[in-house]
Structures are given as structure tokens and as C-alpha cells.
Design a protein around this motif. Sequence first.
Motif, short mmCIF file in Angstrom:
data_model
loop_
_atom_site.label_atom_id
_atom_site.label_comp_id
_atom_site.label_asym_id
_atom_site.label_seq_id
_atom_site.Cartn_x
_atom_site.Cartn_y
_atom_site.Cartn_z
N TYR A 61 3.44 0.26 -15.17
CA TYR A 61 4.28 -0.90 -14.86
C TYR A 61 3.48 -2.20 -14.82
CZ TYR A 61 7.84 2.57 -13.67
OH TYR A 61 8.74 3.61 -13.71
N GLY A 62 2.20 -2.11 -15.13
CA GLY A 62 1.38 -3.31 -15.23
C GLY A 62 0.76 -3.80 -13.94
N ALA A 63 0.75 -2.98 -12.91
CA ALA A 63 0.20 -3.40 -11.62
C ALA A 63 -1.31 -3.30 -11.60
CB ALA A 63 0.79 -2.56 -10.49
N GLU A 64 -1.92 -4.13 -10.77
CA GLU A 64 -3.35 -4.04 -10.48
C GLU A 64 -3.53 -3.12 -9.27
OE1 GLU A 64 -6.35 -6.90 -8.16
OE2 GLU A 64 -5.77 -7.72 -10.11
N ILE A 65 -4.34 -2.07 -9.42
CA ILE A 65 -4.53 -1.09 -8.36
C ILE A 65 -5.88 -1.29 -7.68
CG2 ILE A 65 -4.69 1.36 -7.78
CD1 ILE A 65 -2.90 1.98 -10.14
N THR A 66 -5.88 -1.29 -6.35
CA THR A 66 -7.09 -1.26 -5.55
C THR A 66 -7.11 0.07 -4.80
OG1 THR A 66 -7.07 -3.66 -5.23
CG2 THR A 66 -8.35 -2.35 -3.65
N ALA A 80 -6.75 -2.45 5.74
CA ALA A 80 -7.88 -3.34 5.47
C ALA A 80 -7.91 -3.74 4.00
CB ALA A 80 -9.19 -2.66 5.86
N ALA A 81 -7.69 -2.78 3.12
CA ALA A 81 -7.69 -3.08 1.68
C ALA A 81 -6.54 -4.01 1.32
CB ALA A 81 -7.61 -1.79 0.87
N LEU A 82 -5.38 -3.78 1.93
CA LEU A 82 -4.23 -4.64 1.66
C LEU A 82 -4.49 -6.07 2.09
CD1 LEU A 82 -1.13 -4.86 0.87
CD2 LEU A 82 -0.77 -4.76 3.34
N HIS A 118 0.87 -1.18 0.00
CA HIS A 118 0.00 0.00 0.00
C HIS A 118 0.90 1.22 0.00
CE1 HIS A 118 0.84 0.64 4.31
NE2 HIS A 118 0.57 -0.63 4.50
N SER A 119 0.54 2.22 -0.79
CA SER A 119 1.39 3.40 -0.93
C SER A 119 0.65 4.48 -1.68
CB SER A 119 2.66 3.02 -1.71
OG SER A 119 3.37 4.16 -2.14
N SER A 120 0.98 5.74 -1.36
CA SER A 120 0.41 6.86 -2.10
C SER A 120 1.13 7.12 -3.40
CB SER A 120 0.45 8.13 -1.23
OG SER A 120 1.79 8.47 -0.93
N GLY A 121 2.25 6.44 -3.64
CA GLY A 121 2.88 6.69 -4.93
C GLY A 121 4.25 6.12 -5.20
N ASN A 122 5.29 6.65 -4.58
CA ASN A 122 6.64 6.27 -4.98
C ASN A 122 6.98 4.83 -4.60
OD1 ASN A 122 7.23 8.69 -6.24
ND2 ASN A 122 8.12 9.62 -4.42
N HIS A 123 6.60 4.39 -3.42
CA HIS A 123 6.83 2.99 -3.06
C HIS A 123 5.98 2.08 -3.93
CE1 HIS A 123 7.78 -0.53 -0.66
NE2 HIS A 123 6.49 -0.75 -0.48
N ALA A 124 4.78 2.53 -4.25
CA ALA A 124 3.92 1.75 -5.15
C ALA A 124 4.61 1.53 -6.48
CB ALA A 124 2.59 2.49 -5.35
N GLN A 125 5.20 2.58 -7.02
CA GLN A 125 5.93 2.46 -8.28
C GLN A 125 7.12 1.51 -8.14
OE1 GLN A 125 6.51 6.28 -10.55
NE2 GLN A 125 5.68 7.13 -8.66
N ALA A 126 7.82 1.59 -7.02
CA ALA A 126 8.99 0.75 -6.82
C ALA A 126 8.62 -0.73 -6.81
CB ALA A 126 9.69 1.12 -5.51
N VAL A 127 7.56 -1.07 -6.10
CA VAL A 127 7.14 -2.47 -6.03
C VAL A 127 6.60 -2.93 -7.38
CG1 VAL A 127 5.50 -4.08 -4.95
CG2 VAL A 127 6.70 -2.38 -3.55
N ALA A 128 5.84 -2.07 -8.06
CA ALA A 128 5.33 -2.42 -9.37
C ALA A 128 6.46 -2.65 -10.37
CB ALA A 128 4.39 -1.33 -9.88
#
Length: 323
Positions: A122-127, A138-140, A83-93
Motif C-alpha cells: 500500500y506504499g507505506a514506510e515501515i519502521t 517509543a518508535a512511534l 503502530h500495529s502488528s498487521g491488520n490495523h497497519a494495513q488499514a491505515v496504509a
Amino acid sequence: MIALSPLHRVPTQADLLVTHEAIHPFVHRTPILTSTSLDELTGARLSFKCENFQRIGAFKMRGGASAALRFTEAERERGLATHSSGNHAQAVARAAQVLGVPAYIVMPHDAPRVKVAAVKGYGAEITYCNNTPHERQAALEEVVARTGAAFIHPFDDYGVVAGQATAAMELIEDVDRVLDYIITPVGGGGLLSGTALAARYFSIRAKVFGAEPEGVDDAARSLKSGKIEQNETNHTVSDGLRTHLGERTFPIIHKYVTDIFVVSDEETVAAMRLIWERMKIIVEPSCSVPLAAILRYPEVFRDKHVGIILTGGNVDVDRLPFG
């Protein structure tokens, strides 16, 4: 590709060295820039470690890659989640894309559009979820239960801390003279705790400071009280710094960080504009908080050689905080 062992304790000097080698295929060795005009303005000698030029546009690529490499192939095959607002999300994706596995990312509805677009790219599925710690968690949990994906915490993970430490390792190695201070932004503390370890292991004398927005000043309060403090709001222009310290990052920060400075959003935006104008590079608000602190507390930094980690440049140019 080098496999890394899981880390269940504070990373050692040896851990940081092997992590730096292992994540090499995932990251750039970013440049260090200087600015005569900013040196004159602050009265200090500033060396900027430009992680805004990093892959995915932020230092988070280091920690994401480090953590991803610590799972077994079987664990990774089910995907990586965060879960992330942005930069970590991009890193994991991006790490998942390089490794050829799925990525499942929980992002708040109000995450910056430029960062959402990059995660999708980067092809990730976003919730999507509401922007509160409870809603994110909870979402995670729902995503992990559905997919079986391996969770990479945005900051409170020793593998992430080891990866983030590599930015300061390079800074210490590449500057042309010994650093007196290193200063970074602080949100969850992954970068600040990693920087503190890097300074302890590899620097001759550098003291480490953090900087954060006054609207989410939990880290400064935590350093003073000796326990993890919470934020009652997340109102700040620095969207990457809206979280609080973690159980793993806080003890490192409490032990090794000299002080944490607090600045206003107005000061942050002014510092951001200065970097854009004087250095001709794109940085985001979270990235600009350390320079804002140096400008606010000149007596601390005057005549010192200061390393600043510019953490990222993922800003929506259609919605800049200055005119």
C-alpha cells in the motif's frame, strides 16, 4: 467524500449512523454465511459476519477509515501514522493510499510476513521495533516527531470504535431473524466496544460477549476486577489479540459486555481448522477465538442464534498452525 467530526466522547447512535455512511467508499458490505455442520456441532444457530472478505482482509479497515476522515485535510497532508502488528497497519496504509497522503507504520520485527508485505504494497514506510508496548510507543513517537504525521491509535480512539461498530450494525440488519448473542474476539477492545454499542443502539435483545486467548486474558480479568489489567506475556498464536484494553474501550466493555470467555491456543487452532474445512474460507487464528469459545462453553450458546464476527483472513499459508 463525507468529512467526520472528531469524537471526544462515547459514540452515540447518530455517530454510528453517520460513520457508516462516511466510510462507505473505503469498505465492502461483507456477507453473512452459515454452516449447517457447525450449527449441528455447537447446538446453536450461527451467523458469521465475514470480515475476512473486507478490504485489506480484516475489519480494521472500518476503524482506520473512520479515524482518518476525522482529521482535517491539513493534518492528513503530513501523513497518517500508527503502530500495529498487521491488520490495523494495513488499514491505515490503505486509508492513506486512498486519500493520497503518506503512511508511516511502526511494526514489530516478528509481525506476520503476509501483513508486512501488504503494508508495503500500500506504499507505506515501515519502521521496525521490538514487540513490546514500550518499544512500539517509543518508535512511534520518533516517527511522529520526524514527520508530523497524525496518529491513529489501533483501538483506543472513539473514531476507531465508531468505525468498528459498523460491522455489527450490518450483522444486526442483515440476519434473517433476531440475534440472541453477538461474540467477537477482544485484544485492545475496539471491535468489542463498538459491537457493544451497536447492539445497544440497534438490536432488540442481543447480548454481547468477547473471547480471548488464555495467554493474554487481560480483558476477562479486567471485566471481573473493574479495572484495566495487564498481560505479563504476549505468547499466543492469535497475533492480533496480544494487547490490553484501552482507557476508552474498557469503560464501554465494562458497562455493556455480558462476559468474556478464555480459550487455549489449541482450541483456537482447532476452531480455525473447522472454519477452513467446513466453510471453505480462509481465516486467521485471532478470528477463530469466538468459535473456540462456543465449542468450549456449549451450555451458554445452545439453542441460541449467535452472530460471530470473523475478523480477518490475513494468514501466512506457508506457516499454518495446523498440518
